[in-house]
Design an enzyme around this catalytic site. Structure first.
Site, PDB file in Angstrom:
ATOM      1  N   GLU A   1      14.779   2.486   9.882  1.00 49.00           N
ATOM      2  CA  GLU A   1      13.346   2.299   9.347  1.00 49.00           C
ATOM      3  C   GLU A   1      13.375   1.740   7.809  1.00 49.00           C
ATOM      4  O   GLU A   1      12.341   0.889   7.665  1.00 49.00           O
ATOM      5  CB  GLU A   1      12.619   3.755   9.059  1.00 49.00           C
ATOM      6  CG  GLU A   1      12.429   4.470  10.514  1.00 49.00           C
ATOM      7  CD  GLU A   1      11.902   3.277  11.708  1.00 49.00           C
ATOM      8  OE1 GLU A   1      11.019   2.748  11.410  1.00 49.00           O
ATOM      9  OE2 GLU A   1      12.378   3.139  12.864  1.00 49.00           O
TER      10      GLU A   1
ATOM     11  N   TRP B   1       0.434  -4.181  10.631  1.00 50.29           N
ATOM     12  CA  TRP B   1      -0.727  -4.868  11.019  1.00 50.29           C
ATOM     13  C   TRP B   1      -0.464  -6.026  11.904  1.00 50.29           C
ATOM     14  O   TRP B   1      -1.006  -6.115  13.175  1.00 50.29           O
ATOM     15  CB  TRP B   1      -1.969  -5.304  10.002  1.00 50.29           C
ATOM     16  CG  TRP B   1      -2.522  -3.876   9.692  1.00 50.29           C
ATOM     17  CD1 TRP B   1      -2.545  -3.097   8.638  1.00 50.29           C
ATOM     18  CD2 TRP B   1      -3.651  -3.467  10.599  1.00 50.29           C
ATOM     19  NE1 TRP B   1      -3.443  -2.004   8.818  1.00 50.29           N
ATOM     20  CE2 TRP B   1      -4.191  -2.369   9.886  1.00 50.29           C
ATOM     21  CE3 TRP B   1      -4.346  -3.899  11.616  1.00 50.29           C
ATOM     22  CZ2 TRP B   1      -5.151  -1.517  10.307  1.00 50.29           C
ATOM     23  CZ3 TRP B   1      -5.442  -2.909  12.195  1.00 50.29           C
ATOM     24  CH2 TRP B   1      -5.796  -1.768  11.411  1.00 50.29           C
TER      25      TRP B   1
ATOM     26  N   ASN C   1       3.129   7.302  10.910  1.00 47.97           N
ATOM     27  CA  ASN C   1       3.421   5.973  11.607  1.00 47.97           C
ATOM     28  C   ASN C   1       2.852   5.724  12.747  1.00 47.97           C
ATOM     29  O   ASN C   1       2.315   4.618  12.983  1.00 47.97           O
ATOM     30  CB  ASN C   1       5.013   5.492  11.410  1.00 47.97           C
ATOM     31  CG  ASN C   1       5.411   4.164  11.859  1.00 47.97           C
ATOM     32  OD1 ASN C   1       4.825   3.083  11.353  1.00 47.97           O
ATOM     33  ND2 ASN C   1       5.978   4.190  12.890  1.00 47.97           N
TER      34      ASN C   1
ATOM     35  N   TRP D   1      -7.604  -7.998  12.537  1.00 46.65           N
ATOM     36  CA  TRP D   1      -6.535  -7.348  12.101  1.00 46.65           C
ATOM     37  C   TRP D   1      -6.593  -7.135  10.578  1.00 46.65           C
ATOM     38  O   TRP D   1      -6.204  -6.164   9.858  1.00 46.65           O
ATOM     39  CB  TRP D   1      -5.239  -7.514  12.567  1.00 46.65           C
ATOM     40  CG  TRP D   1      -4.806  -9.136  12.205  1.00 46.65           C
ATOM     41  CD1 TRP D   1      -5.017 -10.017  12.909  1.00 46.65           C
ATOM     42  CD2 TRP D   1      -4.124  -9.240  11.116  1.00 46.65           C
ATOM     43  NE1 TRP D   1      -4.355 -10.999  12.241  1.00 46.65           N
ATOM     44  CE2 TRP D   1      -3.652 -10.673  11.275  1.00 46.65           C
ATOM     45  CE3 TRP D   1      -3.620  -8.763  10.003  1.00 46.65           C
ATOM     46  CZ2 TRP D   1      -3.245 -11.457  10.389  1.00 46.65           C
ATOM     47  CZ3 TRP D   1      -2.747  -9.566   8.946  1.00 46.65           C
ATOM     48  CH2 TRP D   1      -2.791 -10.850   9.086  1.00 46.65           C
TER      49      TRP D   1
ATOM     50  N   TRP E   1     -12.448 -13.365  16.988  1.00 45.20           N
ATOM     51  CA  TRP E   1     -12.608 -11.918  16.552  1.00 45.20           C
ATOM     52  C   TRP E   1     -14.059 -11.537  16.896  1.00 45.20           C
ATOM     53  O   TRP E   1     -14.653 -12.411  16.352  1.00 45.20           O
ATOM     54  CB  TRP E   1     -11.919 -11.605  15.126  1.00 45.20           C
ATOM     55  CG  TRP E   1     -10.420 -11.778  15.103  1.00 45.20           C
ATOM     56  CD1 TRP E   1      -9.908 -13.068  14.496  1.00 45.20           C
ATOM     57  CD2 TRP E   1      -9.391 -11.355  15.859  1.00 45.20           C
ATOM     58  NE1 TRP E   1      -8.703 -12.889  14.775  1.00 45.20           N
ATOM     59  CE2 TRP E   1      -8.512 -11.779  15.436  1.00 45.20           C
ATOM     60  CE3 TRP E   1      -9.228 -10.022  16.451  1.00 45.20           C
ATOM     61  CZ2 TRP E   1      -6.871 -11.310  15.683  1.00 45.20           C
ATOM     62  CZ3 TRP E   1      -7.860  -9.485  16.955  1.00 45.20           C
ATOM     63  CH2 TRP E   1      -6.720 -10.083  16.521  1.00 45.20           C
TER      64      TRP E   1
ATOM     65  N   TRP F   1      13.288  -1.870   8.303  1.00 45.54           N
ATOM     66  CA  TRP F   1      12.087  -2.656   8.654  1.00 45.54           C
ATOM     67  C   TRP F   1      11.376  -2.872   7.392  1.00 45.54           C
ATOM     68  O   TRP F   1      10.805  -3.846   7.393  1.00 45.54           O
ATOM     69  CB  TRP F   1      11.242  -1.554   9.492  1.00 45.54           C
ATOM     70  CG  TRP F   1      11.507  -1.568  10.917  1.00 45.54           C
ATOM     71  CD1 TRP F   1      12.227  -0.830  11.809  1.00 45.54           C
ATOM     72  CD2 TRP F   1      11.174  -2.815  11.945  1.00 45.54           C
ATOM     73  NE1 TRP F   1      12.253  -1.166  13.115  1.00 45.54           N
ATOM     74  CE2 TRP F   1      11.427  -2.558  13.134  1.00 45.54           C
ATOM     75  CE3 TRP F   1      10.171  -3.743  11.687  1.00 45.54           C
ATOM     76  CZ2 TRP F   1      11.204  -3.243  14.277  1.00 45.54           C
ATOM     77  CZ3 TRP F   1       9.891  -4.619  12.744  1.00 45.54           C
ATOM     78  CH2 TRP F   1      10.393  -4.291  14.111  1.00 45.54           C
TER      79      TRP F   1
HETATM   80  C1  LIG Z   1      -0.474  -0.808  10.722  1.00 45.59           C
HETATM   81  C2  LIG Z   1       0.637  -0.302   9.947  1.00 45.59           C
HETATM   82  C3  LIG Z   1       0.567  -0.161   8.558  1.00 45.59           C
HETATM   83  C4  LIG Z   1       1.694   0.348   7.531  1.00 45.59           C
HETATM   84  N1  LIG Z   1       1.270   0.153   6.219  1.00 45.59           N
HETATM   85  C5  LIG Z   1       2.341   0.840   5.273  1.00 45.59           C
HETATM   86  C6  LIG Z   1       2.177   0.463   3.915  1.00 45.59           C
HETATM   87  O1  LIG Z   1       0.955   0.069   3.409  1.00 45.59           O
HETATM   88  N2  LIG Z   1       3.113   0.837   3.363  1.00 45.59           N
HETATM   89  C7  LIG Z   1       4.240   1.531   3.857  1.00 45.59           C
HETATM   90  O2  LIG Z   1       5.175   1.811   3.079  1.00 45.59           O
HETATM   91  N3  LIG Z   1       4.346   1.402   5.116  1.00 45.59           N
HETATM   92  C8  LIG Z   1       3.328   1.156   5.980  1.00 45.59           C
HETATM   93  N4  LIG Z   1       3.627   1.157   7.420  1.00 45.59           N
HETATM   94  C9  LIG Z   1       4.880   1.496   7.782  1.00 45.59           C
HETATM   95  C10 LIG Z   1       5.061   3.148   8.166  1.00 45.59           C
HETATM   96  O3  LIG Z   1       3.779   3.619   8.693  1.00 45.59           O
HETATM   97  C11 LIG Z   1       5.239   3.988   6.780  1.00 45.59           C
HETATM   98  O4  LIG Z   1       6.250   3.475   5.988  1.00 45.59           O
HETATM   99  C12 LIG Z   1       5.522   5.408   7.402  1.00 45.59           C
HETATM  100  O5  LIG Z   1       4.732   6.065   7.819  1.00 45.59           O
HETATM  101  C13 LIG Z   1       5.722   6.204   5.925  1.00 45.59           C
HETATM  102  O6  LIG Z   1       6.013   7.448   6.224  1.00 45.59           O
HETATM  103  P1  LIG Z   1       7.417   8.007   5.560  1.00 45.59           P
HETATM  104  O7  LIG Z   1       7.800   7.698   4.466  1.00 45.59           O
HETATM  105  O8  LIG Z   1       7.560   9.588   6.149  1.00 45.59           O
HETATM  106  O9  LIG Z   1       8.307   7.351   6.664  1.00 45.59           O
HETATM  107  P2  LIG Z   1       9.805   7.700   7.251  1.00 45.59           P
HETATM  108  O10 LIG Z   1       9.892   7.689   8.859  1.00 45.59           O
HETATM  109  O11 LIG Z   1      10.152   8.867   6.516  1.00 45.59           O
HETATM  110  O12 LIG Z   1      10.914   6.267   7.057  1.00 45.59           O
HETATM  111  C14 LIG Z   1      11.274   6.031   5.573  1.00 45.59           C
HETATM  112  C15 LIG Z   1      10.795   4.867   4.911  1.00 45.59           C
HETATM  113  O13 LIG Z   1      11.276   3.565   5.698  1.00 45.59           O
HETATM  114  C16 LIG Z   1      10.038   2.970   5.643  1.00 45.59           C
HETATM  115  N5  LIG Z   1       9.471   2.394   6.914  1.00 45.59           N
HETATM  116  C17 LIG Z   1       9.478   3.359   7.959  1.00 45.59           C
HETATM  117  N6  LIG Z   1       8.813   3.057   8.929  1.00 45.59           N
HETATM  118  C18 LIG Z   1       8.482   1.518   8.486  1.00 45.59           C
HETATM  119  C19 LIG Z   1       7.793   0.562   9.117  1.00 45.59           C
HETATM  120  N7  LIG Z   1       7.292   0.530  10.441  1.00 45.59           N
HETATM  121  N8  LIG Z   1       7.630  -0.722   8.442  1.00 45.59           N
HETATM  122  C20 LIG Z   1       8.153  -0.700   7.124  1.00 45.59           C
HETATM  123  N9  LIG Z   1       8.667   0.265   6.439  1.00 45.59           N
HETATM  124  C21 LIG Z   1       8.836   1.540   7.183  1.00 45.59           C
HETATM  125  C22 LIG Z   1       9.148   3.337   4.708  1.00 45.59           C
HETATM  126  O14 LIG Z   1       9.276   2.805   3.629  1.00 45.59           O
HETATM  127  C23 LIG Z   1       9.465   4.708   4.632  1.00 45.59           C
HETATM  128  O15 LIG Z   1       9.052   5.468   3.658  1.00 45.59           O
HETATM  129  C24 LIG Z   1       2.757   0.675   8.142  1.00 45.59           C
HETATM  130  C25 LIG Z   1       2.681   0.683   9.712  1.00 45.59           C
HETATM  131  C26 LIG Z   1       1.830   0.295  10.403  1.00 45.59           C
HETATM  132  C27 LIG Z   1       1.971   0.296  11.965  1.00 45.59           C
END
Ligand SMILES: Cc1cc2nc3c(=O)[nH]c(=O)nc-3n(C[C@H](O)[C@H](O)[C@H](O)COP(=O)(O)OP(=O)(O)OC[C@H]3O[C@@H](n4cnc5c(N)ncnc54)[C@H](O)[C@@H]3O)c2cc1C
Length: 470
Positions: free
Chosen positions: A279, A387, A346, A364, A311, A282
């Site tokens: 993650e 997105w 997420n 979107w 859209w 990502w």
């Molecule tokens: C539509 C959409 C919009 C999002 N917008 C953002 C945003 O503005 N800022 C943001 O930080 N994340 C965003 N995310 C990614 C993700 O949802 C969040 O990073 C995550 O939910 C944060 O929670 P956590 O710190 O507990 O994640 P954990 O599951 O603990 O993951 C650890 C870290 O990994 C990174 N990470 C995890 N999943 C993703 C992912 N899919 N994409 C990119 N990085 C990821 C984040 O930095 C996160 O803090 C988005 C995802 C979607 C589908």
């Protein structure tokens, strides 16, 4: 003073290459620019701006311990930043400015204008890389091109991280007492209301709080991360994203904490940990895409053909989506969590994004902007990436025909309706079966709306629209 460290989205003293290099150069002054008009243009959320200000106060304390004064430049937008920074350099006889890179197009333009202005004054400018594990642009395909697909990109990152893991940047030694003092940090800025104080205890400020959060996660919940990260009723993810987005913690600190809990293993060992590291990659991938494609911060889709999607303009549906009144309990739970916490799980981000962009066929970019205006962890690259993934317009997006059904997803990820019960309390008394799709009578009794769209028909419409793109 000799140097300035210009803090932006890197509000920490630990593992901060810009700060370390500035202080190695000579006596250093720290600078932060408060620019509420620019922040509004970028739709930065009130909850995020409040988080920045609280972390800035914590940063000031940490800098105090290093005898580094923190100066605040007030500049409504970024137009005047080069001039104001040049004036500060002149006033304090500064000859070098250090900062960590930011990849948004306006950020890059601001920096280019600043470099040119500083150059006129004979002040050098050095950019460092403090918000990614690997320098964006440095991980390329065999043909020297930017990766567009996550899996090979992540594989290449892992190889690089195996052979050359990012080293901790040591905390600089305390410098001699400076001849100037720090500026006051405002508690709020014009145009931004203070969020509910409950959010302060939910998201405490400071590097200690950030590190404690990651360490607690790495010592406990990470063990079940692979299975529990998709269960929104469980506190099964790290919730470190606001701290990463503001740079209160570095991705290197996160990676090293995870590795320490996995005997240093990057690819093997505990599955929860290796999944979590993926993650982090990502996040890295989306930064890499943003750095390679400046058009992403100008709202362009990664797949140009999707620019032709017709859209729908449906303000009522959009309002229902933002208010958590779509009539799909799991979707409404997610949207209400966002409004209350400034954060959303997420899995829910994917579900709500897909409902908006596929079933409602609403652009979107409207959803992206709404997220940005309300997320405490709003991050240009990750938000755009998430997105574009959900809307199937992105580089390595979900195939357009894989449209998540919110009701089926709800039964899978929230079988007892615990998450729905928490965020949509008017449905709390329904049984585990009905709570995912209440009957018309149950909705009336609870004052809960009918579903705003027919999932089957709108799925078909979305498939036809995407198929027509060829
Ligand atoms: C539509 C959409 C919009 C999002 N917008 C953002 C945003 O503005 N800022 C943001 O930080 N994340 C965003 N995310 C990614 C993700 O949802 C969040 O990073 C995550 O939910 C944060 O929670 P956590 O710190 O507990 O994640 P954990 O599951 O603990 O993951 C650890 C870290 O990994 C990174 N990470 C995890 N999943 C993703 C992912 N899919 N994409 C990119 N990085 C990821 C984040 O930095 C996160 O803090 C988005 C995802 C979607 C589908």
């Amino acid at each position: 003073m000799n140097a300035i460290c210009w803090f932006r989205t890197d509000l920490r003293v630990h593992d901060n290459p810009a700060l370390a290099e500035a202080m190695a150069y000579g006596p250093t002054l720290a600078v932060f620019v408060i620019s509420p008009v620019q922040w509004q243009a970028h739709r930065e959320a009130p909850v995020k701006v409040d988080f920045w200000l609280r972390n800035l106060a914590a940063l000031q304390q940490a800098l105090d311990a290093l005898n580094v004064p923190l100066k605040i430049i007030h500049s409504d937008d970024w137009q005047d930043v080069p001039e104001k920074l040049a004036a500060l350099c002149k006033a304090h006889a500064v000859t070098a400015v250090h900062a960590n890179a930011e990849w948004g197009i306006n950020e890059r333009r601001r920096d280019i204008a600043t470099v040119e202005r500083l150059d006129d004054e004979g002040v050098s400018w050095t950019v460092h890389h403090g918000s990614s594990l690997l320098i964006p642009g440095s991980v390329v395909t065999g043909k020297g091109e930017a990766y567009k697909v996550f899996t090979p990109y992540a594989r290449a990152c892992r190889e690089r991280l195996q052979s050359a893991p990012p080293r901790t940047v040591p905390l600089p030694h305390k410098q001699a007492k400076a001849p100037t003092s720090s500026d006051a940090i405002p508690k709020s800025v014009p145009g931004y209301h203070a969020p509910d104080r409950a959010l302060h205890s939910m998201w405490p400020a400071g590097e200690d709080a950030a590190l404690a959060r990651v360490e607690a996660f790495a010592n406990d919940a990470i063990a079940h991360y692979k299975t529990e990260r998709d269960v929104p009723a469980v506190d099964g993810t790290s919730r470190i994203s606001p701290y990463l987005a503001a740079g209160v913690i570095s991705p290197g600190q996160c990676l090293r904490t995870a590795l320490a809990a996995n005997h240093g293993e990057l690819d093997s060992g505990k599955q929860g940990i290796t999944t979590w590291i993926t993650e982090l990659l990502w996040r890295e991938f989306y930064q890499h895409l943003m750095a390679a494609n400046p058009s992403l911060s100008m709202h362009a889709p990664m797949k140009p053909a999707t620019g032709g999607i017709p859209w729908r303009d449906d303000p009522d549906a959009f309002d229902a989506w933002t208010a958590g009144r779509t009539g799909f309990p799991i979707i409404d739970a997610g949207m209400r969590q966002l409004m209350e916490m400034g954060w959303m799980h997420n899995r829910l981000r994917m579900l709500v994004a897909m409902l908006l962009s596929k079933n409602l066929l609403i652009d979107w970019r409207k959803g992206e902007a709404w997220f940005m205006a309300n997320l405490i962890d709003g991050d240009l690259a990750s938000n755009n990436g998430g997105w574009q993934w959900s809307a199937s317009t992105g580089a390595d997006a979900v195939p357009y025909f894989r449209i998540f059904n919110p009701e089926t997803q709800s039964r899978n990820i929230d079988p007892q309706g615990r998450y729905i019960r928490k965020w949509v309390p008017e449905l709390a008394d329904l049984n585990d079966r009905d709570i995912h799709a209440p009957s018309a009578q149950q909705r009336r009794d609870a004052g809960y709306p009918e579903a705003i769209v027919d999932l089957k028909a709108t799925r078909k419409r979305a498939l036809e629209v995407f198929k027509a793109l060829g």
